[in-house]
Design an enzyme around this catalytic site. Structure first.
Site, PDB file in Angstrom:
ATOM      1  CB  SER A  14      -0.906  -0.140   1.325  1.00 54.76           C
ATOM      2  OG  SER A  14      -1.885   0.788   1.226  1.00 54.76           O
ATOM      3  CE  LYS A  69      -1.999   0.441  -3.379  1.00 61.73           C
ATOM      4  NZ  LYS A  69      -3.351   0.781  -3.747  1.00 61.73           N
ATOM      5  N   GLY A 127      -4.867   8.903  -9.429  1.00 68.79           N
ATOM      6  CA  GLY A 127      -3.708   8.383  -8.684  1.00 68.79           C
ATOM      7  C   GLY A 127      -3.816   6.970  -9.170  1.00 68.79           C
ATOM      8  N   GLY A 128      -3.045   6.197  -8.123  1.00 70.92           N
ATOM      9  CA  GLY A 128      -3.049   4.671  -8.320  1.00 70.92           C
ATOM     10  C   GLY A 128      -4.152   4.117  -8.414  1.00 70.92           C
ATOM     11  CB  ALA A 129      -7.151   3.818  -6.137  1.00 75.42           C
ATOM     12  CG  ASN A 147      -6.451  14.640 -11.021  1.00 74.55           C
ATOM     13  OD1 ASN A 147      -6.976  13.839 -10.193  1.00 74.55           O
ATOM     14  ND2 ASN A 147      -5.475  15.318 -10.700  1.00 74.55           N
ATOM     15  CE  LYS A 188       5.104  21.587 -10.409  1.00 80.43           C
ATOM     16  NZ  LYS A 188       5.614  20.525  -9.359  1.00 80.43           N
ATOM     17  N   GLY A 192     -15.991   1.994  -0.045  1.00 82.24           N
ATOM     18  CA  GLY A 192     -15.041   1.304  -0.418  1.00 82.24           C
ATOM     19  C   GLY A 192     -14.911  -0.017   0.185  1.00 82.24           C
TER      20      GLY A 192
END
Ligand code: NAP
Length: 291
Positions: free
Chosen positions: A69, A73, A135-137, A157, A161, A258
């Site tokens: 986690s 990841k 992001g990752g999820a 989102n 940058k 979740g």
């Protein structure tokens, strides 16, 4: 079920920072007991500076595997021998499977998400979803849902940058190319486009940290934007009902938190380590009192 630690007991673990708050040890240790597998699951505080050595230990200690986690990841991709198709597309791994010394990096977040829909008889085939966050999820869900046939994904989102955005655009382009799914990346402040996408979507997913501590009282979506048909899914499981879910429920939308995804991503990892099904419902009942 009365398993004691012996010389043959195997180890599985969580590598995360922080790790101590996780419910994964309770879930996996109960699963080992209920399936009569002689193994234990521990949570280790492992961050970027110790991840490489920790993953080496998976091999040297002949561990079944590990869950990963935050913040590990993405970095962990560098330390495994093979990477699954989903993990490649997602750009991150949440599970390592030790295949006789060969470490396979995989990502079961998307599988957990799909299973949480399946038990509710929700099909995403040829449907559209809107997702907040990249992001990752979010990437794991985007890759997995695209692989199984969702038609369209609208990502929202906050502005990024240029260099960061280019990397994300490339990843998303690759997923779209490989799966045929139409994917757009949009600015969260573009309310007009968001409203249009929500009206065409089956699902709205919050894959950001907004709604969990320390942003517990915040939401990215004004509930007046939510059409009644929309299923509102927040990947956050603590708190059980985020502000987004509370407001969506008041608006008349079906809501999902979740918790099921968390369980089923763990169950998918368990199956990959042991080749056995995790008795999810039994464990949910046993843990239900504490979660
Ligand atoms: P991550 O890689 O750090 O991504 C976080 C995302 O949230 C990024 O897109 C980030 O945008 C966005 N974000 C953060 N703060 C924001 C704000 N104030 N306003 C707008 N956007 C914001 O984290 P992750 O691993 O994907 O996790 C995301 C969420 O999913 C967390 O709440 C986590 O608990 C949950 N999750 C649940 C499960 C489950 O099994 N249920 C599994 C994994 C994750 P920037 O890139 O602009 O910072």
């Amino acid at each position: 079920m009365d398993q004691f630690i012996t010389g043959k007991t195997q180890l599985a673990a969580l590598f995360a920072e922080p790790a101590s708050h996780s419910i994964s040890p309770s879930m996996h240790n109960l699963a080992f007991q209920l399936t009569d597998i002689n193994a234990v699951y521990l949570a280790f505080e492992v961050g970027e500076n110790t991840l490489k050595q920790a993953i080496e230990a998976v091999r040297s200690f002949h561990m079944l595997g590990v869950n990963l986690s935050m913040p590990n990841k993405v970095l962990a991709l560098n330390y495994v021998d093979e990477i699954s198709e989903t993990a490649k597309l997602s750009g991150s791994i949440n599970t390592i499977i030790n295949n006789q010394g060969k470490l396979l990096g995989d990502n079961t977040d998307g599988l957990g998400f799909l299973q949480s829909l399946k038990i509710r008889k929700i099909s995403i085939l040829q449907k559209k979803m809107t997702i907040l966050g990249i992001g990752g999820a979010a990437m794991a869900l985007i890759a997995q849902t695209a692989l199984v046939g969702i038609k369209e994904i609208a990502i929202y989102n906050r502005p990024k940058k240029t260099e960061e955005l280019t990397v994300i655009q490339q990843k998303v382009k690759q997923i779209a190319k490989q799966t045929g799914c139409q994917i757009t990346i949009n600015n969260i402040n573009n309310v007009k486009k968001l409203q249009q996408d929500l009206s065409e979507s089956l699902l709205l997913i919050n894959a950001t940290n907004v709604g969990m501590s320390p942003l517990e009282n915040q939401t990215l979506i004004d509930s007046t934007l939510l059409p009644k048909h929309l299923i509102v899914y927040d990947l956050i499981y603590q708190p059980k009902e985020t502000r987004l879910l509370k407001e969506a429920k008041l608006n008349g939308n079906e809501t999902i938190n979740g918790f099921d995804m968390l369980f089923y991503q763990g169950a998918a990892a368990f199956k990959k380590w042991t080749n056995q099904d995790m008795p999810v419902e039994k464990i949910r009942t046993l843990l239900g009192k504490n979660t």
